[in-house]
Design an enzyme around this catalytic site. Structure first.
Site, short mmCIF file in Angstrom:
data_model
loop_
_atom_site.label_atom_id
_atom_site.label_comp_id
_atom_site.label_asym_id
_atom_site.label_seq_id
_atom_site.Cartn_x
_atom_site.Cartn_y
_atom_site.Cartn_z
N GLY A 1 0.58 -5.03 0.99
CA GLY A 1 -0.70 -5.08 0.29
C GLY A 1 -0.58 -5.70 -1.09
O GLY A 1 -1.55 -6.28 -1.60
N GLU B 1 -0.78 -9.28 -0.47
CA GLU B 1 -2.18 -9.58 -0.11
C GLU B 1 -3.07 -9.57 -1.35
O GLU B 1 -3.97 -10.39 -1.49
CB GLU B 1 -2.67 -8.57 0.93
CG GLU B 1 -1.99 -8.78 2.29
CD GLU B 1 -2.31 -7.69 3.30
OE1 GLU B 1 -2.15 -6.50 2.95
OE2 GLU B 1 -2.70 -8.02 4.42
N ALA C 1 0.86 -1.18 0.00
CA ALA C 1 0.00 0.00 0.00
C ALA C 1 0.90 1.23 0.00
O ALA C 1 2.07 1.16 0.38
CB ALA C 1 -0.89 -0.02 1.23
N1 DAK Z 1 4.61 3.21 -0.76
C1 DAK Z 1 4.99 4.37 -1.31
N2 DAK Z 1 6.08 4.50 -2.06
C2 DAK Z 1 6.84 3.40 -2.26
C3 DAK Z 1 6.51 2.15 -1.70
C4 DAK Z 1 5.32 2.07 -0.92
N3 DAK Z 1 4.88 0.93 -0.40
N4 DAK Z 1 7.46 1.27 -2.06
C5 DAK Z 1 8.33 1.93 -2.82
N5 DAK Z 1 7.96 3.21 -2.94
C6 DAK Z 1 8.63 4.27 -3.69
C7 DAK Z 1 9.89 4.72 -2.96
O1 DAK Z 1 9.55 5.67 -1.96
C8 DAK Z 1 10.68 5.32 -4.09
O2 DAK Z 1 10.16 6.59 -4.37
P1 DAK Z 1 11.16 7.87 -4.59
O3 DAK Z 1 12.03 7.91 -3.40
O4 DAK Z 1 11.90 7.49 -5.86
O5 DAK Z 1 10.22 9.01 -4.75
C9 DAK Z 1 10.32 4.41 -5.28
O6 DAK Z 1 9.11 3.76 -4.93
C10 DAK Z 1 11.37 3.34 -5.53
O7 DAK Z 1 11.62 2.67 -4.32
P2 DAK Z 1 13.09 2.51 -3.69
O8 DAK Z 1 13.97 3.62 -4.10
O9 DAK Z 1 12.90 2.29 -2.23
O10 DAK Z 1 13.57 1.17 -4.42
P3 DAK Z 1 14.57 0.07 -3.86
O11 DAK Z 1 14.79 -0.87 -5.01
O12 DAK Z 1 15.74 0.68 -3.18
O13 DAK Z 1 13.74 -0.72 -2.72
C11 DAK Z 1 11.80 -1.83 -1.82
C12 DAK Z 1 12.60 -1.43 -3.09
C13 DAK Z 1 10.51 -2.48 -2.29
C14 DAK Z 1 12.61 -2.83 -0.98
C15 DAK Z 1 11.52 -0.55 -0.97
O14 DAK Z 1 10.94 0.44 -1.83
C16 DAK Z 1 10.58 -0.79 0.15
O15 DAK Z 1 10.96 -1.28 1.21
N6 DAK Z 1 9.32 -0.38 -0.05
C17 DAK Z 1 8.30 -0.47 1.01
C18 DAK Z 1 7.84 -1.88 1.14
C19 DAK Z 1 6.82 -1.98 2.24
O16 DAK Z 1 7.09 -1.66 3.41
N7 DAK Z 1 5.62 -2.41 1.88
C20 DAK Z 1 4.51 -2.51 2.83
C21 DAK Z 1 3.76 -1.19 2.90
S1 DAK Z 1 2.44 -1.21 4.09
C22 DAK Z 1 -5.19 -1.92 3.86
C23 DAK Z 1 -4.78 -2.87 2.98
C24 DAK Z 1 -3.42 -3.09 2.79
C25 DAK Z 1 -2.50 -2.34 3.48
C26 DAK Z 1 -2.91 -1.38 4.35
C27 DAK Z 1 -4.27 -1.17 4.52
N8 DAK Z 1 -6.58 -1.73 4.10
C28 DAK Z 1 -7.54 -2.51 3.40
C29 DAK Z 1 -7.01 -0.75 5.04
C30 DAK Z 1 -1.11 -2.62 3.25
C31 DAK Z 1 -0.11 -1.99 3.89
C32 DAK Z 1 1.22 -2.07 3.26
O17 DAK Z 1 1.44 -2.67 2.26
#
Ligand code: DAK
Length: 259
Positions: A110, A113, A67
Site C-alpha cells: 500500500g 500504491e 497497509a
Molecule cells: N504492517 C504492520 N506492521 C508492520 C508492517 C506492516 N505492513 N511492516 C513492518 N511492520 C512492523 C513489524 O511488524 C515490526 O514491528 P515489531 O515486531 O517491532 O512490533 C516493525 O514494523 C519493524 O519491522 P521489521 O522488524 O520487520 O523490520 P525489518 O527491517 O526486519 O524488515 C520489512 C522490514 C519492510 C522488510 C518487513 O517489515 C516487512 O516485510 N514488512 C511487511 C511488508 C509487506 O508485506 N507489505 C505489504 C502489506 S499488505 C487496501 C489498500 C492497500 C492494501 C490493502 C487494502 N484497500 C484500499 C482495501 C495494501 C496491502 C498491503 O500493503
C-alpha cells in the site's frame, strides 16, 4: 482535526505544504486512521489558495511498508467490503493540486500504491519499491496491479507482483516508475526543488494540465480497478491469507495450502 499518525505543515516552503507519515516504529504501516488523516490533510490543503504543491513523505527508513498487516490479519472479505477503504483512496486520488512523494527506504504494498497515486516520485538511493502482498497470500488492492503495470510495463510488473521482489531506486528510475534518485540526505530537498518548479507555474494551468495527464494515464483504469477489487476481497476468503498474515505477526515462514 487532530492528527495522530501524520505531521503536517501548510507553509513548509513558499506555496508548498508537507505531509509526513509518522508511525516510525511500524515503518509507517498504513492503518485505517492514518489513511483517513492523509485524506483529510490533502483535502484541507487542496482548499488553501496559497498552497500550490503538496509533498508526502515518510522518514529515511520507510516511506511506508504497506497497509497495516496486524489490522487486516483477521478480517474477512465481508469486513473488507464493509470498511470500503477504497473511498479514502479514491478521495486521495482526486486531489487537484500536484502531489509529490518523497520516498526513502521501504516503499511497499500500500505504501508503493500510495506513492504511485501521487503525481511524481522523488527517491533517495536507499529507496526500495515492491508489491509483496503475494507473500501474504493476497494481492495489491489499491491500484498496484494497474498503476505499476502502466508505469513499468507488463514484464517487470508481473515479476514484482507475482514474486513480491523489491526493486532499487535506480531500477525504479530505469523502469519509469519514479522521476529522480538522489543521495539519501537530499531526497526531501530535491522534492522541494521539483515542487518549487511546479509552484512557479500558473495554478490554473497546472490544475488543468494535471487533470489532462491523468486522463491519458487513467484510460481504462477504472475498469481494471473494479476488477482488482473483487479479486482483492476474494483473497480474504482464503485460509492462506490468515496463514500469511499470522505468520508475519508471529515472525515465522508461512505454510500455504491453496485453500
Ligand atoms: N504492517 C504492520 N506492521 C508492520 C508492517 C506492516 N505492513 N511492516 C513492518 N511492520 C512492523 C513489524 O511488524 C515490526 O514491528 P515489531 O515486531 O517491532 O512490533 C516493525 O514494523 C519493524 O519491522 P521489521 O522488524 O520487520 O523490520 P525489518 O527491517 O526486519 O524488515 C520489512 C522490514 C519492510 C522488510 C518487513 O517489515 C516487512 O516485510 N514488512 C511487511 C511488508 C509487506 O508485506 N507489505 C505489504 C502489506 S499488505 C487496501 C489498500 C492497500 C492494501 C490493502 C487494502 N484497500 C484500499 C482495501 C495494501 C496491502 C498491503 O500493503
Amino acid at each position: 482535526m487532530q492528527y495522530e499518525y501524520i505531521l503536517t505543515e501548510a507553509a513548509y516552503k513558499p506555496h508548498i505544504a508537507l505531509i509526513q507519515l509518522n508511525r516510525p516504529k511500524e515503518l509507517n504501516a498504513l492503518n485505517l486512521q492514518l489513511m483517513q488523516e492523509i485524506k483529510h490533510a490533502l483535502a484541507t490543503f487542496d482548499q488553501i489558495d496559497d498552497i500550490r504543491c503538496i509533498i508526502i513523505t515518510g522518514n529515511e527508513r520507510a516511506f511506508a511498508a504497506g497497509a497495516d498487516i496486524k489490522q487486516m490479519e483477521n478480517r474477512t472479505a465481508i469486513d473488507m467490503l464493509k470498511i470500503d477503504q477504497f473511498e479514502t483512496w479514491d478521495q486521495i486520488r482526486k486531489t487537484r493540486k500536484p502531489v509529490i512523494a518523497a520516498v526513502s527506504g521501504f516503499c511497499l504494498g500500500g505504501g508503493c500504491e500510495l506513492a504511485m497515486t501521487c503525481d511524481m516520485i522523488v527517491a533517495s538511493e536507499t529507496a526500495k519499491f515492491g508489491q509483496p502482498e503475494i507473500k501474504l497470500a493476497i494481492m495489491p488492492g489499491a491500484g498496484g496491479t494497474q498503476r505499476l503495470t502502466k508505469a513499468v510495463g507488463k514484464a517487470l510488473a508481473m515479476e514484482m507482483v507475482l514474486t513480491g521482489k523489491f526493486i532499487t531506486a535506480e531500477q525504479a528510475l530505469d523502469a519509469g516508475l519514479i522521476n529522480r534518485v538522489v543521495p539519501e540526505e537530499l531526497y526531501l530537498e530535491e522534492a522541494v526543488k521539483l515542487a518549487s518548479e511546479v509552484a512557479a507555474q500558473s495554478p490554473v494551468a497546472v490544475r488543468l494540465a494535471k487533470e489532462s495527464v491523468l486522463k491519458a494515464f487513467d484510460s481504462g483504469l477504472q475498469e481494471g480497478l473494479y476488477f482488482e477489487r473483487k479479486n482483492f476481497y476474494m483473497c480474504f476468503a482464503s485460509s492462506d491469507q490468515k496463514e500469511g498474515m499470522n505468520a508475519f505477526v508471529e515472525k515465522r515462514k508461512p505454510q500455504f495450502t491453496g485453500r
